[in-house]
Design a protein around this motif. Sequence first.
Motif, PDB file in Angstrom:
ATOM      1  N   MET A   1       2.552  53.782 -31.188  1.00  0.00           N
ATOM      2  CA  MET A   1       0.807  53.998 -31.531  1.00  0.00           C
ATOM      3  C   MET A   1       0.081  55.218 -31.164  1.00  0.00           C
ATOM      4  SD  MET A   1      -2.038  51.436 -30.347  1.00  0.00           S
ATOM      5  CE  MET A   1      -2.027  51.988 -28.441  1.00  0.00           C
ATOM      6  N   THR A   2      -0.468  55.813 -31.888  1.00  0.00           N
ATOM      7  CA  THR A   2      -1.337  57.042 -31.576  1.00  0.00           C
ATOM      8  C   THR A   2      -2.735  56.763 -31.640  1.00  0.00           C
ATOM      9  OG1 THR A   2      -1.477  57.699 -33.946  1.00  0.00           O
ATOM     10  CG2 THR A   2       0.558  58.695 -32.817  1.00  0.00           C
ATOM     11  N   SER A   3      -3.373  57.533 -30.729  1.00  0.00           N
ATOM     12  CA  SER A   3      -4.944  57.391 -30.777  1.00  0.00           C
ATOM     13  C   SER A   3      -5.580  58.642 -30.879  1.00  0.00           C
ATOM     14  CB  SER A   3      -5.327  56.817 -29.398  1.00  0.00           C
ATOM     15  OG  SER A   3      -6.587  56.902 -29.241  1.00  0.00           O
ATOM     16  N   GLN A   4      -6.595  58.557 -31.598  1.00  0.00           N
ATOM     17  CA  GLN A   4      -7.233  59.702 -32.187  1.00  0.00           C
ATOM     18  C   GLN A   4      -8.910  59.728 -31.647  1.00  0.00           C
ATOM     19  OE1 GLN A   4      -7.697  59.819 -36.587  1.00  0.00           O
ATOM     20  NE2 GLN A   4      -8.851  61.554 -36.643  1.00  0.00           N
ATOM     21  N   THR A   5      -9.169  61.046 -31.124  1.00  0.00           N
ATOM     22  CA  THR A   5     -10.239  61.239 -30.118  1.00  0.00           C
ATOM     23  C   THR A   5     -11.386  61.977 -30.718  1.00  0.00           C
ATOM     24  OG1 THR A   5      -9.070  63.034 -28.934  1.00  0.00           O
ATOM     25  CG2 THR A   5      -8.817  60.839 -28.137  1.00  0.00           C
ATOM     26  N   ILE A   6     -11.218  62.468 -32.072  1.00  0.00           N
ATOM     27  CA  ILE A   6     -12.255  63.052 -32.684  1.00  0.00           C
ATOM     28  C   ILE A   6     -13.381  62.078 -32.895  1.00  0.00           C
ATOM     29  CG2 ILE A   6     -13.034  64.847 -34.571  1.00  0.00           C
ATOM     30  CD1 ILE A   6     -10.203  65.576 -34.164  1.00  0.00           C
ATOM     31  N   SER A   7     -14.650  62.438 -32.899  1.00  0.00           N
ATOM     32  CA  SER A   7     -15.888  61.748 -33.200  1.00  0.00           C
ATOM     33  C   SER A   7     -16.197  61.946 -34.476  1.00  0.00           C
ATOM     34  CB  SER A   7     -16.946  61.586 -32.165  1.00  0.00           C
ATOM     35  OG  SER A   7     -17.465  62.857 -31.946  1.00  0.00           O
ATOM     36  N   THR A   8     -16.947  61.079 -35.378  1.00  0.00           N
ATOM     37  CA  THR A   8     -17.662  61.244 -36.363  1.00  0.00           C
ATOM     38  C   THR A   8     -18.972  61.985 -36.275  1.00  0.00           C
ATOM     39  OG1 THR A   8     -18.782  59.412 -36.951  1.00  0.00           O
ATOM     40  CG2 THR A   8     -16.469  59.355 -37.665  1.00  0.00           C
ATOM     41  N   LYS A   9     -19.509  63.035 -37.259  1.00  0.00           N
ATOM     42  CA  LYS A   9     -20.756  63.277 -37.003  1.00  0.00           C
ATOM     43  C   LYS A   9     -21.831  62.348 -38.039  1.00  0.00           C
ATOM     44  CE  LYS A   9     -18.951  68.148 -37.053  1.00  0.00           C
ATOM     45  NZ  LYS A   9     -18.861  69.391 -37.986  1.00  0.00           N
ATOM     46  N   THR A  10     -21.414  61.379 -38.240  1.00  0.00           N
ATOM     47  CA  THR A  10     -22.375  60.268 -39.269  1.00  0.00           C
ATOM     48  C   THR A  10     -22.187  59.047 -38.323  1.00  0.00           C
ATOM     49  OG1 THR A  10     -23.010  59.514 -40.988  1.00  0.00           O
ATOM     50  CG2 THR A  10     -20.625  60.139 -40.799  1.00  0.00           C
ATOM     51  N   ASP A  11     -23.051  58.409 -38.578  1.00  0.00           N
ATOM     52  CA  ASP A  11     -23.311  56.863 -38.222  1.00  0.00           C
ATOM     53  C   ASP A  11     -23.447  55.937 -39.522  1.00  0.00           C
ATOM     54  OD1 ASP A  11     -24.660  57.650 -35.185  1.00  0.00           O
ATOM     55  OD2 ASP A  11     -22.343  57.440 -35.607  1.00  0.00           O
ATOM     56  N   ALA A  12     -22.912  56.344 -40.360  1.00  0.00           N
ATOM     57  CA  ALA A  12     -23.383  55.845 -41.970  1.00  0.00           C
ATOM     58  C   ALA A  12     -22.763  54.407 -41.951  1.00  0.00           C
ATOM     59  CB  ALA A  12     -23.044  56.567 -43.007  1.00  0.00           C
ATOM     60  N   LEU A  13     -21.683  54.229 -41.528  1.00  0.00           N
ATOM     61  CA  LEU A  13     -20.913  53.025 -41.475  1.00  0.00           C
ATOM     62  C   LEU A  13     -21.540  51.951 -40.724  1.00  0.00           C
ATOM     63  CD1 LEU A  13     -18.823  51.569 -43.086  1.00  0.00           C
ATOM     64  CD2 LEU A  13     -17.092  52.238 -41.232  1.00  0.00           C
ATOM     65  N   TYR A  14     -21.745  52.614 -39.218  1.00  0.00           N
ATOM     66  CA  TYR A  14     -22.277  51.880 -38.263  1.00  0.00           C
ATOM     67  C   TYR A  14     -23.627  51.166 -38.829  1.00  0.00           C
ATOM     68  CZ  TYR A  14     -24.130  50.428 -33.726  1.00  0.00           C
ATOM     69  OH  TYR A  14     -24.915  49.608 -32.901  1.00  0.00           O
ATOM     70  N   ASP A  15     -24.474  52.158 -39.274  1.00  0.00           N
ATOM     71  CA  ASP A  15     -25.657  51.832 -39.621  1.00  0.00           C
ATOM     72  C   ASP A  15     -25.848  50.593 -40.977  1.00  0.00           C
ATOM     73  OD1 ASP A  15     -26.839  53.501 -37.962  1.00  0.00           O
ATOM     74  OD2 ASP A  15     -27.067  55.210 -39.502  1.00  0.00           O
ATOM     75  N   LEU A  16     -24.823  50.924 -41.576  1.00  0.00           N
ATOM     76  CA  LEU A  16     -24.990  49.838 -42.828  1.00  0.00           C
ATOM     77  C   LEU A  16     -24.285  48.485 -42.217  1.00  0.00           C
ATOM     78  CD1 LEU A  16     -24.913  49.323 -45.900  1.00  0.00           C
ATOM     79  CD2 LEU A  16     -22.302  49.616 -45.729  1.00  0.00           C
ATOM     80  N   TYR A  17     -23.374  48.378 -41.455  1.00  0.00           N
ATOM     81  CA  TYR A  17     -23.099  47.327 -40.633  1.00  0.00           C
ATOM     82  C   TYR A  17     -24.026  46.334 -39.817  1.00  0.00           C
ATOM     83  CZ  TYR A  17     -18.024  48.092 -41.750  1.00  0.00           C
ATOM     84  OH  TYR A  17     -16.830  48.211 -42.261  1.00  0.00           O
ATOM     85  N   ALA A  18     -24.913  47.579 -39.119  1.00  0.00           N
ATOM     86  CA  ALA A  18     -25.988  46.761 -38.309  1.00  0.00           C
ATOM     87  C   ALA A  18     -27.105  46.245 -39.095  1.00  0.00           C
ATOM     88  CB  ALA A  18     -26.489  48.115 -37.422  1.00  0.00           C
ATOM     89  N   GLU A  19     -27.174  46.876 -40.518  1.00  0.00           N
ATOM     90  CA  GLU A  19     -28.438  46.521 -41.354  1.00  0.00           C
ATOM     91  C   GLU A  19     -27.744  45.021 -41.829  1.00  0.00           C
ATOM     92  OE1 GLU A  19     -30.926  47.789 -45.072  1.00  0.00           O
ATOM     93  OE2 GLU A  19     -29.089  48.565 -44.693  1.00  0.00           O
ATOM     94  N   TRP A  20     -26.341  44.985 -42.117  1.00  0.00           N
ATOM     95  CA  TRP A  20     -25.894  43.824 -42.787  1.00  0.00           C
ATOM     96  C   TRP A  20     -26.138  42.706 -41.613  1.00  0.00           C
ATOM     97  CZ3 TRP A  20     -20.625  45.198 -44.877  1.00  0.00           C
ATOM     98  CH2 TRP A  20     -20.623  46.067 -46.268  1.00  0.00           C
TER      99      TRP A  20
END
Length: 304
Positions: A1-20
């Motif tokens: 298993m590998t783990s990726q540590t770079i963060s995204t510059k957008t919260d578009a998916l989080y925002d959509l989920y939070a609205e739902w």
Amino acid sequence: MTSQTISTKTDALYDLYAEWSELMAENPEMSLRTLRALFDEWHQPTVEPEGVTYREDTVGGVPGIWCLPHGADESQVMMFTHGGGFAVGSASSHRKLAGHVAKTLGVVSFVLDYRRAPEHPHPAQVEDGVAVFDALVAAGTEPENITTIGDSAGGNLAIAIPLALKEQGKALPGQVIAFSPWLDMENKGKTLETNNDTDALITPALLEGMIAGVLGEDIDPKTPLANPLYADFTDYPRLYMNAGSVESLVDNAQRLEDIAQSAGVDVTLNVAEGQQHVFPFLAGRSEVVDQELNRIKNWYTSGR
């Protein structure tokens, strides 16, 4: 298993989920039709992939949408089963995501509009996947050139369809790809608790409703084709999975990694640090997803 540590510059998916999540909390009696309309917005965080056209079709009696990248090798086919708890989501909600993956790999993809629960409980969804696979093979596609791929509940199906084919003594797809697969129909994964405050969408209560819809009262949640955590992975195709580190279902992929490795499967799991459920939906706007798609391309080409 590998783990990726770079963060995204957008919260578009989080925002959509939070609205739902907010809308579902405000409307606990929301109709299934409205819920399906809501989840058909799933494509919104995904940028339309350039150089990809789409065509509606029916394959093996199952409707869906072909994603056809310019110059793609049409002899190599991805069967994409969409997520949505077996009850919501559609080919339309996932065509852009499927298009990005197909373009990256240089293949074509058929996104299934499989029968959904609760109108059609398990194993209808698996049966539709087998029907599409059989039809592709009958039309001349080599089994090893078919990839089953899906996200969330569709990731479950991408994993379960080869298990069903194996039970039937048929040839298997060459590889399997699952984004944030939801596998645990007993709803007892540890990260349901530990990541409850960081996952913007998934809750135990939401999953309980989805489980009731697809399994009803008569199907054992340990049934291997419904819950692949109980399946025999002997002689299973090579498997690639990813998940977000902050999502509640990440341990489903981790548990399956252990099971598959014990059975001798060539399995790869990437857990992307700080990412939400099915983070590849940020395709076209996230460096994390760009890197993930390239990782999948390298994995895919290495096995050809």
